[in-house]
Design an enzyme around this catalytic site. Sequence first.
Site, PDB file in Angstrom:
ATOM      1  N   ILE A  82      -1.026  -7.299  -3.659  1.00 38.44           N
ATOM      2  CA  ILE A  82      -1.046  -6.930  -2.247  1.00 38.44           C
ATOM      3  C   ILE A  82      -2.173  -5.933  -2.003  1.00 38.44           C
ATOM      4  O   ILE A  82      -2.246  -4.898  -2.664  1.00 38.44           O
ATOM      5  CB  ILE A  82       0.299  -6.282  -1.828  1.00 38.44           C
ATOM      6  CG1 ILE A  82       1.466  -7.199  -2.171  1.00 38.44           C
ATOM      7  CG2 ILE A  82       0.281  -5.921  -0.342  1.00 38.44           C
ATOM      8  CD1 ILE A  82       2.826  -6.500  -2.118  1.00 38.44           C
ATOM      9  N   CYS A  83      -3.027  -6.244  -1.060  1.00 39.00           N
ATOM     10  CA  CYS A  83      -4.103  -5.331  -0.678  1.00 39.00           C
ATOM     11  C   CYS A  83      -3.567  -4.463   0.467  1.00 39.00           C
ATOM     12  O   CYS A  83      -3.562  -4.881   1.624  1.00 39.00           O
ATOM     13  CB  CYS A  83      -5.334  -6.124  -0.258  1.00 39.00           C
ATOM     14  SG  CYS A  83      -6.727  -5.078   0.188  1.00 39.00           S
TER      15      CYS A  83
END
Length: 181
Positions: free
Chosen positions: A120-121
């Site tokens: 997840i960014c």
Amino acid sequence: MYYLDNADGPRDDATLRSLCVSYPGAGGSNMASMQKRLQKELLALQNDPPPGMTLNEKSVQNTITQWIVDMEGAPGTLYEGEKFQLLFKFSGRYPFDSPQVMFTGENIPVHPHVYSNGHICLSILTEDWSPALSVQSVCLSIISMLSSCKEKRRPPDNSFYVRTCNKNPKKTKWWYHDDTC
């Protein structure tokens, strides 16, 4: 968003305290402080989970440093009714060091800030982390991120990133430039 470089039922306080003490490596003031914080957050997540989130009780039966949180897509969003799992891993430096958080399991959401390997960014998982944040605040941020999405698609560099990244998303040097989805 792109990366730059790879660098059984509710438990009561007494039960959780005994679990914390029984884990291998328990001891030392940093470890005791981390375990106390995790115990407090575990109880908060059990007693007052964010909407659509549920602690997977089996995930904390043997260790307090790795949790699975079951998640359901929010009503009225592109992810409504979809089920996901978040994996939280806590180091001995928690809460001063952010947890490692990623989607896991068979259903990884298709989202511009979520890679197909579950990474997840999200800035609060790395450089914008603060000890004032918690598992609940991370869960709320992830729900919000998914809920605000207007189009299901993978990040443009998904294939390259998944082939070349470290297994630990915290080893990635993220470049946060897109907050439009």
